[in-house]
Design a protein around this motif. Structure first.
Motif: not given
Length: 333
Positions: A168-174, A176-177, A18-22, A151-156
């Protein structure tokens, strides 16, 4: 695989659930991306200010560089990104100013920062390359820290991998999509890719470390700046082929950052070679003056002697005693 896992490094054993991005303050959403950029900017300022101080420069000039450089770097990074993603932003103009979810191209920020540095060097009557040598240490520090906003935005990130640092990234964890790039394998709602932001941050740290170690051996103003151009250019040439979100030269499949990086490496080599040749046979200027060490014990003894001389002098205006005391106090400072 647990559904609450946002990011995992399976070969290392690191799991982020449940890593938040904000986060929210008074109902206003604040992205970690922006917070991390600000932290990087502050650390960069501190390093640049310290460098200015130990090289005998006016720190206030670098306060100006930090303030204006930060503002225009963000603007420049956004403009650069929007230009090379115009197909999207041309159709969604309202998204141009929305940077809370990322969308900053570092080369645009670097170019804007250099433009600000050039203008301020003229205003403050400082050689541009001298100012660049000092400010560039702060810039690369900001880059090292700022990459963690990705990292928090799951990008780059890069393409598929099972390497030691595979992410390994969850593409839709509720929270960040994530848009799955073409060529990246999606399995049970997860992708496993190269953490290129991590590679770049680490390699930039190596470049900064080398710059800090060898900067006292520079032969001319602009040499440290050239080391940055060459070092960062090499870093991006290593990282760019791995990335899946490359900005391409319009109408081609050529990554613009790779081409620009190659040019910067050539320019850097030319600057160093020409500069060193011009300095050959000449006495190297002292860019980092040695600060004499103060013997605290001896200073206290001399100060005590000066105070004793004042006490024994009936006439407090005694020139000899006052002069000696003032001299001691000045040396203490």
């Amino acid at each position: 695989m647990l559904l609450d896992v946002s990011i995992e490094f399976p070969n290392i054993g690191l799991v982020f659930k449940d890593l938040p991005n904000s986060f929210t303050i008074f109902g206003y959403r604040i992205a970690f991306y922006g917070v991390i950029i600000m932290i990087g900017a502050i650390l960069g300022m501190l390093i640049a200010f310290h460098e200015a101080k130990i090289t005998g420069q006016n720190v206030e000039h670098y306060v100006d560089l930090a303030i204006y450089g930060l503002v225009f770097s963000i603007i420049g990074a956004r403009i650069y990104y929007v230009i090379f993603e115009w197909d999207y932003y041309g159709a969604h103009p309202s998204e141009i100013i929305n940077i809370r979810n990322g969308g900053l191209a570092i080369y645009g920020g670097v170019l804007a920062a250099l433009a600000v540095c050039f203008v301020l060097s003229k205003i403050h009557k400082i050689p541009f390359l001298k100012m660049a040598d000092t400010g560039i240490l702060g810039l690369i520090t900001g880059q090292i820290v700022g990459r963690w906003g990705n990292f928090f935005n799951r990008e780059a990130f890069g393409g598929d991998t099972d390497s030691f640092f595979a992410m390994r990234i969850n593409v839709d964890d509720g929270i960040v999509k994530v848009n799955v790039p073409a060529g990246v394998t999606l399995t049970d709602g997860f992708i496993q890719v190269q953490p290129t932001f991590l590679y770049e941050s680490f390699l930039n740290l190596v470049v900064l470390t080398l710059m800090l170690i060898f900067r006292k051996k520079k032969k001319f103003h602009g040499e440290v700046f050239a080391w940055y151009l060459g070092g960062y250019g090499i870093v991006r040439m290593i990282i760019e082929p791995m990335r899946t979100d490359q900005l391409l030269i319009p109408g081609t499949s050529i990554p613009v950052s790779f081409v620009l990086s190659a040019i910067l490496v050539v320019v850097a080599v030319c600057i160093v070679v020409v500069g060193r040749v011009k300095c050959s046979g000449k006495e190297t200027p002292v860019f980092y003056p040695e600060i004499p060490k103060v013997n605290k014990k001896e200073m206290k003894e001399r100060e005590a002697a000066a105070l004793d001389a004042l006490k024994k002098t009936e006439n407090s205006s005694s020139n000899e005693a006052n002069t000696y005391y003032e001299k001691m106090m000045k040396e203490k400072e």
